[in-house]
Design an enzyme around this catalytic site. Structure first.
Site, short mmCIF file in Angstrom:
data_model
loop_
_atom_site.label_atom_id
_atom_site.label_comp_id
_atom_site.label_asym_id
_atom_site.label_seq_id
_atom_site.Cartn_x
_atom_site.Cartn_y
_atom_site.Cartn_z
N GLU A 140 7.50 13.39 50.92
CA GLU A 140 8.59 13.32 51.90
C GLU A 140 9.96 13.48 51.25
O GLU A 140 10.96 13.66 51.93
CB GLU A 140 8.50 12.01 52.69
CG GLU A 140 8.94 10.74 51.97
CD GLU A 140 7.93 10.19 50.95
OE1 GLU A 140 6.91 10.85 50.69
OE2 GLU A 140 8.18 9.10 50.42
N CYS A 195 2.33 7.18 46.81
CA CYS A 195 2.91 6.25 45.84
C CYS A 195 2.10 4.94 45.78
O CYS A 195 0.97 4.94 45.34
CB CYS A 195 4.38 6.01 46.12
SG CYS A 195 5.23 5.18 44.74
N HIS A 242 6.20 11.60 45.88
CA HIS A 242 6.68 11.43 47.26
C HIS A 242 6.85 12.79 47.93
O HIS A 242 7.91 13.40 47.80
CB HIS A 242 8.02 10.70 47.24
CG HIS A 242 7.89 9.26 46.88
ND1 HIS A 242 7.62 8.28 47.81
CD2 HIS A 242 7.96 8.63 45.68
CE1 HIS A 242 7.54 7.11 47.21
NE2 HIS A 242 7.73 7.28 45.91
#
Lengths: 203, 256
Positions: free
Chosen positions: A186, A80, A184
């Protein structure tokens, strides 16, 4: 093998830690250059604003630490804001960035039907071969939250593209030891975890 | 192309999941962490947890729930209910939530939105809004607070626009009239708000079938659809809903 997560008060360090813990990857928070020195790989996450992020990196000496890490040829994964800051300059706050990869960061145009920020799941079309996407279906979806997009200077850096607000941008790129993803991993479910696992074990 | 999101909503009371009809007579239906993990594996694009009886002493319980969810759920999730100030917002986010939702408190103190957006980033500040039809309101809809029990003077459309100006990065728009009926979303209200603001609008209240979800994307211009009863009671799975949305030609995340 040890992975450091750059910690500059930029929001999502914890989610990256949680994801690495779920994968059984050894990791440590890195908020000083000295800690960065001891890491084989670095993950450079972040949510926030470019100028503020650069200011904190500078205060902690992490800008130099990141540069040295990359100069040594050690792998770095930008996520990001981290993906944007490795480039030279951002339109967000007219910010000079780390310039680890040639290119700029542009604002997503608003008023073209699509809402900005670009928030939600979108497909990443893989370009060429990249080990980060190994084992993932073509055009897998990942979770995005951003208003600016990376524009690496050379097409050869681009390993994934995504379309929003009339722009097809580089949602994933690579240059030397640097990998960068605008989405993202994650927060992108099993596929995102797989990508992090590939960075941890296959890079 | 950005995909439409299916957001699973879990109401939490005393650390347990509940789902009520029209905000009343909530009954316990399970462990929020287990349910969240199940929905994550089943393809939910996002989750939202509302602490429906948030009070100071219960805050700790919710933070613990958030922490446990974060260890098992690797898609974004939001937490709302009882968020009073910046400190509450930070507590929830640092426990692992991606977003924090403010509702009644934002009506009482709109500055909480601005403060949160400035300090934490607008992408993580969600305005939760409960609205019901009211002919005397300029837009035809009025804002309610305190779990939909108390009417305010705010017009729903005006409030949505103002909240976005203040810094809200997303709106979860709940129709009190439709909530719990399982007769379908409030399409008119949803479309009106979604077209008036440049942030995503999550439609909430009234989902009973996958067809309702298709309708709210197609006719309600929603960016995301919140579902609760229809999946909690086992009538449909997230995968069932997504299959139907895909069949209708609407982009949705099909592989996970």
């Amino acid at each position: 093998m040890r992975i450091g997560i750059i910690d500059y008060d930029a929001g999502n360090v914890r989610s990256v830690e949680t994801a690495l813990a779920a994968l059984g990857v050894e990791h440590v928070r890195v908020d000083t250059p000295r800690l960065a020195e001891r890491c084989d790989k670095l993950i450079f996450p972040g949510v926030g604003e470019a100028a503020a992020a650069m200011a904190v990196l500078g205060e902690r000496g992490l800008d130099r630490a990141l540069r040295r890490h990359v100069q040594d040829g050690r792998p770095l994964l930008g996520i990001c804001i981290g993906c944007q800051l490795v480039l030279e300059w951002s339109e967000e706050g007219n910010t000079v960035c780390l310039a680890l990869v040639p290119g700029k960061v542009r604002a997503l145009p608003s008023g073209r039907g699509d809402k900005v920020p670009h928030m939600g799941w979108n497909r990443v079309t893989q370009v060429g071969e990249c080990h980060l996407f190994e084992g993932l279906p073509m055009d897998s979806s990942f979770y995005f939250v951003h208003s600016y997009y990376p524009e690496p200077a050379k097409g050869e850096y681009v390993v994934g593209t995504t379309e929003h607000a009339g722009v097809r941008f580089a949602s994933a790129f690579r240059a030397g030891p640097i990998s960068a993803v605008q989405f993202h991993p994650e927060k992108s479910g099993r596929f995102g975890l797989k990508l992090l696992e590939s960075f941890a074990f296959r890079e | 192309m950005l995909e439409k999101r299916i957001v699973v909503c879990l109401d939490v009371r005393d650390g347990k999941t509940t789902k009520g009809v029209k905000f009343k007579d909530n009954v316990d239906i399970g462990d929020p962490v287990k349910m969240a993990a199940e929905y994550y594996r089943g393809g939910a694009d996002e989750l939202v947890f509302y602490d429906i009886t948030a009070s100071p002493e219960r805050r700790g319980i919710m933070i613990e729930v958030v922490r446990r969810v974060a260890g098992e759920v690797f898609v974004p999730f939001a937490v709302g209910g009882g968020i009073r100030d910046l400190e509450d917002m930070q507590a929830v986010l640092s426990a692992g939530a991606e977003k924090v939702s403010v509702n009644s408190q934002a009506v009482r103190n709109p500055e909480i939105i601005r403060e949160g957006a400035e300090k934490l980033g607008r992408q993580c500040i969600v305005l939760g809004m409960d609205a019901a039809a009211d002919e005397t309101a300029p837009s035809g809809y009025r804002v309610f607070v305190d779990g939909g029990r108390k009417q305010t003077e705010l017009d729903a459309l005006e409030w949505a626009k103002r909240a976005v100006e203040l810094g809200a990065g997303e709106i979860v728009l709940n129709s009190i009239d439709a909530d719990g009926t399982r007769d379908g979303y409030e399409l008119r209200l949803t479309r009106m708000v979604s077209e008036a603001v440049n942030v995503p609008v999550v439609a909430s209240g009234g989902a009973g079938t996958p067809e309702h979800v298709v309708e709210v994307f197609r006719d309600g211009a929603a960016d995301a659809a919140l579902v609760a009863s229809m999946v909690h009671y086992g009538d449909y799975t997230v995968a069932d809903i997504k299959a139907r949305v895909h069949e209708a030609g609407i982009p949705v995340r099909l592989r996970w």
